[in-house]
Design a protein around this motif. Structure first.
Motif, PDB file in Angstrom:
ATOM      1  N   LEU A  88       0.862  -1.196  -0.123  1.00  0.00           N
ATOM      2  CA  LEU A  88      -0.046  -0.013  -0.033  1.00  0.00           C
ATOM      3  C   LEU A  88       0.813   1.224  -0.275  1.00  0.00           C
ATOM      4  CD1 LEU A  88      -3.031   0.578  -0.055  1.00  0.00           C
ATOM      5  CD2 LEU A  88      -3.025   0.841   2.520  1.00  0.00           C
ATOM      6  N   ASP A  89       2.155   1.230   0.580  1.00  0.00           N
ATOM      7  CA  ASP A  89       2.814   2.301   0.435  1.00  0.00           C
ATOM      8  C   ASP A  89       3.779   2.427  -0.900  1.00  0.00           C
ATOM      9  OD1 ASP A  89       4.651   0.204   0.972  1.00  0.00           O
ATOM     10  OD2 ASP A  89       5.747   1.114   2.613  1.00  0.00           O
ATOM     11  N   ASP A  90       3.433   1.734  -1.660  1.00  0.00           N
ATOM     12  CA  ASP A  90       4.237   1.841  -3.023  1.00  0.00           C
ATOM     13  C   ASP A  90       3.785   2.972  -3.665  1.00  0.00           C
ATOM     14  OD1 ASP A  90       4.393   1.078  -6.143  1.00  0.00           O
ATOM     15  OD2 ASP A  90       5.712  -0.190  -5.169  1.00  0.00           O
ATOM     16  N   PRO A  91       4.595   3.725  -4.232  1.00  0.00           N
ATOM     17  CA  PRO A  91       4.338   5.094  -5.111  1.00  0.00           C
ATOM     18  C   PRO A  91       3.211   4.938  -5.916  1.00  0.00           C
ATOM     19  CG  PRO A  91       6.859   4.804  -4.834  1.00  0.00           C
ATOM     20  CD  PRO A  91       6.141   3.425  -4.277  1.00  0.00           C
ATOM     21  N   SER A  92       3.107   3.522  -6.730  1.00  0.00           N
ATOM     22  CA  SER A  92       2.141   3.392  -7.769  1.00  0.00           C
ATOM     23  C   SER A  92       0.602   3.329  -7.188  1.00  0.00           C
ATOM     24  CB  SER A  92       2.355   2.213  -8.470  1.00  0.00           C
ATOM     25  OG  SER A  92       2.177   1.002  -7.495  1.00  0.00           O
ATOM     26  N   LEU A  93       0.598   3.426  -5.766  1.00  0.00           N
ATOM     27  CA  LEU A  93      -0.750   3.453  -5.294  1.00  0.00           C
ATOM     28  C   LEU A  93      -0.885   4.931  -4.446  1.00  0.00           C
ATOM     29  CD1 LEU A  93      -1.381  -0.192  -3.688  1.00  0.00           C
ATOM     30  CD2 LEU A  93      -2.121   0.736  -5.902  1.00  0.00           C
ATOM     31  N   GLY A  94      -0.039   5.777  -4.940  1.00  0.00           N
ATOM     32  CA  GLY A  94      -0.266   6.919  -4.154  1.00  0.00           C
ATOM     33  C   GLY A  94      -1.562   7.878  -4.366  1.00  0.00           C
ATOM     34  N   THR A  95      -2.120   7.666  -5.525  1.00  0.00           N
ATOM     35  CA  THR A  95      -3.529   8.153  -5.828  1.00  0.00           C
ATOM     36  C   THR A  95      -4.612   7.563  -5.052  1.00  0.00           C
ATOM     37  OG1 THR A  95      -2.851   8.857  -8.133  1.00  0.00           O
ATOM     38  CG2 THR A  95      -5.114   8.755  -7.596  1.00  0.00           C
ATOM     39  N   LEU A  96      -4.240   6.232  -4.943  1.00  0.00           N
ATOM     40  CA  LEU A  96      -5.336   5.532  -4.012  1.00  0.00           C
ATOM     41  C   LEU A  96      -5.230   5.949  -2.250  1.00  0.00           C
ATOM     42  CD1 LEU A  96      -7.466   3.281  -3.340  1.00  0.00           C
ATOM     43  CD2 LEU A  96      -5.401   1.639  -3.155  1.00  0.00           C
ATOM     44  N   ARG A  97      -3.967   6.026  -1.959  1.00  0.00           N
ATOM     45  CA  ARG A  97      -3.939   6.571  -0.556  1.00  0.00           C
ATOM     46  C   ARG A  97      -4.270   8.061  -0.248  1.00  0.00           C
ATOM     47  NH1 ARG A  97       1.094   4.602  -1.668  1.00  0.00           N
ATOM     48  NH2 ARG A  97       2.028   6.637  -1.497  1.00  0.00           N
ATOM     49  N   GLU A  98      -4.119   8.999  -1.389  1.00  0.00           N
ATOM     50  CA  GLU A  98      -4.663  10.121  -1.255  1.00  0.00           C
ATOM     51  C   GLU A  98      -6.054  10.270  -1.230  1.00  0.00           C
ATOM     52  OE1 GLU A  98      -2.760  12.382  -4.247  1.00  0.00           O
ATOM     53  OE2 GLU A  98      -0.740  12.048  -3.478  1.00  0.00           O
ATOM     54  N   GLY A  99      -6.733   9.467  -2.217  1.00  0.00           N
ATOM     55  CA  GLY A  99      -8.215   9.487  -2.096  1.00  0.00           C
ATOM     56  C   GLY A  99      -8.923   8.990  -0.850  1.00  0.00           C
ATOM     57  N   LEU A 100      -8.393   8.050  -0.512  1.00  0.00           N
ATOM     58  CA  LEU A 100      -8.778   7.235   0.731  1.00  0.00           C
ATOM     59  C   LEU A 100      -8.529   8.495   2.025  1.00  0.00           C
ATOM     60  CD1 LEU A 100      -7.561   3.651   0.801  1.00  0.00           C
ATOM     61  CD2 LEU A 100      -9.773   4.441   0.542  1.00  0.00           C
ATOM     62  N   GLU A 101      -7.394   9.007   2.071  1.00  0.00           N
ATOM     63  CA  GLU A 101      -7.512  10.196   3.198  1.00  0.00           C
ATOM     64  C   GLU A 101      -8.192  11.355   2.885  1.00  0.00           C
ATOM     65  OE1 GLU A 101      -5.671  10.166   5.654  1.00  0.00           O
ATOM     66  OE2 GLU A 101      -4.219   8.352   5.408  1.00  0.00           O
ATOM     67  N   ARG A 102      -8.720  11.642   1.783  1.00  0.00           N
ATOM     68  CA  ARG A 102      -9.588  12.695   1.430  1.00  0.00           C
ATOM     69  C   ARG A 102     -11.049  12.236   1.759  1.00  0.00           C
ATOM     70  NH1 ARG A 102      -6.646  13.607  -3.450  1.00  0.00           N
ATOM     71  NH2 ARG A 102      -8.217  12.355  -4.569  1.00  0.00           N
ATOM     72  N   LEU A 103     -11.387  10.966   1.543  1.00  0.00           N
ATOM     73  CA  LEU A 103     -12.606  10.616   2.065  1.00  0.00           C
ATOM     74  C   LEU A 103     -12.644  10.396   3.548  1.00  0.00           C
ATOM     75  CD1 LEU A 103     -15.181   8.987   0.897  1.00  0.00           C
ATOM     76  CD2 LEU A 103     -13.814   6.975   0.976  1.00  0.00           C
ATOM     77  N   LEU A 104     -11.698   9.811   4.176  1.00  0.00           N
ATOM     78  CA  LEU A 104     -11.884   9.941   5.551  1.00  0.00           C
ATOM     79  C   LEU A 104     -11.942  11.232   6.243  1.00  0.00           C
ATOM     80  CD1 LEU A 104      -9.518   7.087   6.385  1.00  0.00           C
ATOM     81  CD2 LEU A 104     -11.572   6.716   5.752  1.00  0.00           C
ATOM     82  N   THR A 105     -11.131  12.303   5.939  1.00  0.00           N
ATOM     83  CA  THR A 105     -11.399  13.582   6.130  1.00  0.00           C
ATOM     84  C   THR A 105     -12.607  14.159   6.017  1.00  0.00           C
ATOM     85  OG1 THR A 105      -8.951  13.764   6.039  1.00  0.00           O
ATOM     86  CG2 THR A 105     -10.085  15.778   6.354  1.00  0.00           C
ATOM     87  N   GLY A 106     -13.037  14.097   4.961  1.00  0.00           N
ATOM     88  CA  GLY A 106     -14.493  14.452   4.660  1.00  0.00           C
ATOM     89  C   GLY A 106     -15.421  14.052   5.203  1.00  0.00           C
ATOM     90  N   TYR A 107     -15.427  12.906   5.828  1.00  0.00           N
ATOM     91  CA  TYR A 107     -16.367  12.215   6.629  1.00  0.00           C
ATOM     92  C   TYR A 107     -16.384  12.676   8.000  1.00  0.00           C
ATOM     93  CZ  TYR A 107     -19.804   8.636   7.714  1.00  0.00           C
ATOM     94  OH  TYR A 107     -21.230   8.017   7.960  1.00  0.00           O
ATOM     95  N   GLU A 108     -15.479  13.355   8.564  1.00  0.00           N
ATOM     96  CA  GLU A 108     -15.363  13.968   9.700  1.00  0.00           C
ATOM     97  C   GLU A 108     -16.470  14.947  10.105  1.00  0.00           C
ATOM     98  OE1 GLU A 108     -11.450  15.481  10.201  1.00  0.00           O
ATOM     99  OE2 GLU A 108     -10.680  13.525  10.421  1.00  0.00           O
ATOM    100  N   PRO A 109     -17.013  14.975  10.988  1.00  0.00           N
ATOM    101  CA  PRO A 109     -16.792  14.320  12.456  1.00  0.00           C
ATOM    102  C   PRO A 109     -17.009  13.092  12.603  1.00  0.00           C
ATOM    103  CG  PRO A 109     -18.482  15.637  13.048  1.00  0.00           C
ATOM    104  CD  PRO A 109     -18.349  15.927  11.405  1.00  0.00           C
ATOM    105  N   TYR A 110     -17.965  12.357  11.983  1.00  0.00           N
ATOM    106  CA  TYR A 110     -18.445  11.008  11.951  1.00  0.00           C
ATOM    107  C   TYR A 110     -17.096   9.993  11.679  1.00  0.00           C
ATOM    108  CZ  TYR A 110     -22.654  13.605  11.160  1.00  0.00           C
ATOM    109  OH  TYR A 110     -23.709  14.357  10.985  1.00  0.00           O
ATOM    110  N   VAL A 242      -4.451  -7.321  -5.649  1.00  0.00           N
ATOM    111  CA  VAL A 242      -5.011  -8.144  -4.462  1.00  0.00           C
ATOM    112  C   VAL A 242      -4.978  -7.326  -3.272  1.00  0.00           C
ATOM    113  CG1 VAL A 242      -4.285  -9.901  -2.828  1.00  0.00           C
ATOM    114  CG2 VAL A 242      -3.954 -10.199  -5.291  1.00  0.00           C
ATOM    115  N   THR A 243      -3.937  -6.377  -3.039  1.00  0.00           N
ATOM    116  CA  THR A 243      -4.036  -5.344  -1.894  1.00  0.00           C
ATOM    117  C   THR A 243      -5.215  -4.563  -1.991  1.00  0.00           C
ATOM    118  OG1 THR A 243      -1.647  -5.238  -1.831  1.00  0.00           O
ATOM    119  CG2 THR A 243      -2.928  -3.566  -0.811  1.00  0.00           C
ATOM    120  N   VAL A 244      -5.623  -3.949  -3.172  1.00  0.00           N
ATOM    121  CA  VAL A 244      -6.946  -3.339  -3.420  1.00  0.00           C
ATOM    122  C   VAL A 244      -8.228  -3.772  -3.080  1.00  0.00           C
ATOM    123  CG1 VAL A 244      -8.260  -1.544  -4.965  1.00  0.00           C
ATOM    124  CG2 VAL A 244      -5.611  -1.724  -4.827  1.00  0.00           C
TER     125      VAL A 244
END
Length: 268
Positions: A88-110, A242-244
């Motif tokens: 998951l920390d591979d550079p090729s999955l950088g867009t995925l990681r950034e998307g997940l972070e935006r999704l989680l942050t956008g869901y706050e405060p829940y 597989v990771t995704v």
């Protein structure tokens, strides 16, 4: 000294038969789904016929075989794995990681969290961290595990008002996953958390809060407040890694106005 011979790896036919029987599908039914014949399916399972790469993937698709195990089927048939397993920390999955972070942050405060196939936490937002406040360090040490944190007697379990019902829901969820996938790590985790002692709470057997008709809530105490959530789990459509494929996003939706008001006050 006697050297024990190494056990032979299962053939692709034996593996496919195991998956077919696990799904409760006959050879005739599988043949119909795969545009084949029951005779050909029988020949594959007994080793009299070697399936093509395309046939292995087609059968795996109709048997709902997890992506990790589809690679194992291809290897057993003599083919190279089709699906990568990228860290998951591979550079090729950088867009995925950034998307997940935006999704989680956008869901706050829940609360919202991302876990892998054995419930190790990949990412979490501040709503989740709020619920974990005050837990002992040994439960928060990496790798953080969502099931262990929730059901451990030193974790969230003592704070959960409807622990009996929520624990039963989580264990049943793991049982379904174990039935669908050949995951030894998941089975070991299940055996661990299922063996945790469950302390009786005053008033056990009597619901503390009305249960929404549409879903079982998680009713949990936090800083003198009683919060109620319903859970939603999302996965990626048509993953090719597989990771995704093994990632799951769980979001906790407030189940009553009091929870909404409290969380929004924290968010403000």
């Amino acid at each position: 000294m006697t050297i024990q011979p190494r056990a032979a790896e299962p053939s692709v036919g034996a593996l496919l038969r195991t998956w077919r029987e696990r799904r409760g599908i006959s050879q005739l039914e599988l043949a119909g789904r795969a545009d084949s014949s029951s005779r050909h399916i029988s020949f594959i399972e007994t080793g009299r016929s070697r399936p093509s790469q395309e046939m292995v993937l087609k059968l795996a698709d109709h048997l709902d075989v997890p992506m990790r195990e589809r690679n194992a089927l291809l290897l057993a048939a003599g083919y190279a794995p089709r699906f990568a397993q990228t860290p998951l920390d591979d550079p090729s999955l950088g867009t995925l990681r950034e998307g997940l972070e935006r999704l989680l942050t956008g869901y706050e405060p829940y609360p919202a969290i991302v876990v892998n196939s054995t419930y190790d936490v990949v990412a979490a937002n501040r709503g989740i961290l709020m619920l974990l406040d005050g837990l002992p360090g040994h439960l928060l040490a990496p790798p953080l595990n969502a099931m262990r944190i929730t059901l451990h007697p030193e974790g969230l379990a003592p704070r959960i008002r409807n622990l009996k019902e929520w624990r039963g829901h989580l264990l049943a969820q793991m049982e379904r996953q174990i039935a669908l996938a050949r995951s030894e790590p998941l089975r070991k985790l299940y055996e661990e958390v299922a063996a945790y002692p469950v302390a009786d709470r005053p008033g056990d057997g009597e619901p503390d809060e009305p249960v929404p008709y549409f879903a079982l809530p998680l009713v949990i105490e936090h800083d003198g407040h009683v919060l109620s959530f319903v859970s939603s789990i999302s996965t990626f459509n048509t993953p090719m890694d597989v990771t995704v494929a093994e990632l799951a996003i769980e979001t906790m939706l407030p189940a009553d106005p009091a929870t909404v008001k409290y969380l929004r006050s924290l968010g403000g």
